[in-house]
Design an enzyme around this catalytic site. Structure first.
Site, PDB file in Angstrom:
ATOM      1  N   SER A 161       0.750  -1.254   0.082  1.00  0.00           N
ATOM      2  CA  SER A 161       0.095   0.095   0.083  1.00  0.00           C
ATOM      3  C   SER A 161       0.771   1.230  -0.016  1.00  0.00           C
ATOM      4  CB  SER A 161      -1.065   0.058   1.247  1.00  0.00           C
ATOM      5  OG  SER A 161      -0.089   0.184   2.533  1.00  0.00           O
TER       6      SER A 161
ATOM      7  N   LYS B  47       0.659   5.461   6.667  1.00  0.00           N
ATOM      8  CA  LYS B  47       0.217   6.075   5.480  1.00  0.00           C
ATOM      9  C   LYS B  47       0.761   7.470   5.261  1.00  0.00           C
ATOM     10  CE  LYS B  47      -2.934   2.777   4.533  1.00  0.00           C
ATOM     11  NZ  LYS B  47      -2.582   2.007   3.385  1.00  0.00           N
TER      12      LYS B  47
END
Length: 319
Positions: free
Chosen positions: A148, A191
């Site tokens: 990711s 993230k």
């Protein structure tokens, strides 16, 4: 049969004899404690001090930016190798000492559980117990289990999150942050911060817009990743956001129903919140799914990829 009887007598008549497995266990908890257990407090304390000094330097070198910038990475990694080797040597030496110690070993004043516990508490740097304290309050090292954050952080990378970063300062565009997944509280996520409180975030045809303005991009090359047992090809770009740049991946086409759509928003980020996204824009479960994160949800900032070493350059995105 005679040897077995002798061993049984020794076990019964000499309860204070030094047991190798205890010496090994104490050495794994804290290098040097196995030597103290075997009666050598001088060398044990010296070994403890050496491990503490080198492990502390390694921690600061990996976490504190100023120290990292002024110290060559090979020096920092050499300290880690020293601590590892010192632990191995301490374990082997403690085992041999315990084997050589007489069965009629007489306990020293420091051969007490209370003394061991005190030394472990005071000199616990680099031990399992101290690692737990450090993990909760200072930094956490972990293995990345998804794509990711590719291409910046790869599947299988070993990374360190600094948990004191946001206790003394504010987060900024481009920071890679650690937090608990709002939908799976037992799962930690990493993230990148792309929007701050008050920003309007929108995606059109895969292009990220902040406050209605598309972020500048620079195409680098093509790349393919193995995602969900599918070969996914796409483009890698430099994306410029505020004063930083970082690499992102945009897939040519999505091959999974859970992949992100090319369009999103617009949404406004609430005050004291941030909007986070994965650098793999096509395959990242992020704020597009669970919304903006509050400041209090951030547990730390990723500051180091410690393996492979060459991938650290991708994390050092600030210009």
């Amino acid at each position: 049969m005679e040897t077995q009887n002798q061993d049984q007598i020794k076990e019964t008549d000499y309860p204070n004899r030094r047991r190798p497995w205890i010496a090994v266990f104490l050495s794994l908890l804290m290098p040097g404690m196995g030597q103290i257990y075997c009666g050598d407090i001088v060398n044990g304390l010296a070994l403890m001090l050496a491990v503490i000094m080198f492990s502390t330097f390694w921690l600061f070198g990996m976490i504190v930016e100023r120290v990292r910038e002024n110290t060559p990475m090979p020096v920092i990694m050499a300290t880690w190798v020293f601590v590892l080797m010192a632990t191995v040597v301490a374990v082997i030496d403690a085992y041999r000492r315990a084997r050589r110690t007489r069965y009629d070993y007489k306990l020293k004043d420091f051969n007490r559980i209370g003394v061991y516990m005190a030394l472990f508490w005071i000199c616990g740097a680099g031990t399992f117990g101290y690692t737990a304290i450090v993990k909760l309050n200072l930094f956490e090292a972990f293995w990345v289990s998804s794509h990711s954050m590719a291409p910046t952080i790869q599947l299988g990378d070993r990374v360190i999150a600094n948990k004191i970063s946001y206790k003394s300062g504010e987060f900024e565009y481009g920071d890679v942050v650690l937090f608990k997944n709002p939908t799976k509280r037992k799962q930690s996520n990493i993230k990148r911060v792309v929007g701050l409180g008050g920003d309007t975030v929108e995606i059109k045809d895969g292009l990220l817009l902040i406050n209605g303005k598309g972020l500048e991009r620079q195409k680098i090359n093509r790349k393919a990743y193995r995602i969900k047992n599918q070969q996914v090809e796409g483009e890698i770009f430099w994306e410029y956001n505020g004063n930083v740049r970082y690499k992102i991946f945009i897939a040519d086409a999505v091959v999974d129903i859970k992949a992100q759509e090319a369009d999103f928003g617009p949404v406004t980020v609430p005050d004291y919140h941030c909007f986070v996204m994965g650098d793999n824009r096509s395959y990242s479960f992020d704020s597009r799914n669970y919304g903006s994160l509050s400041i209090g949800a951030l547990k730390g900032k990723l500051t180091r990829i410690y393996w492979p070493l060459q991938n650290q350059a991708l994390l050092d995105a600030r210009q």
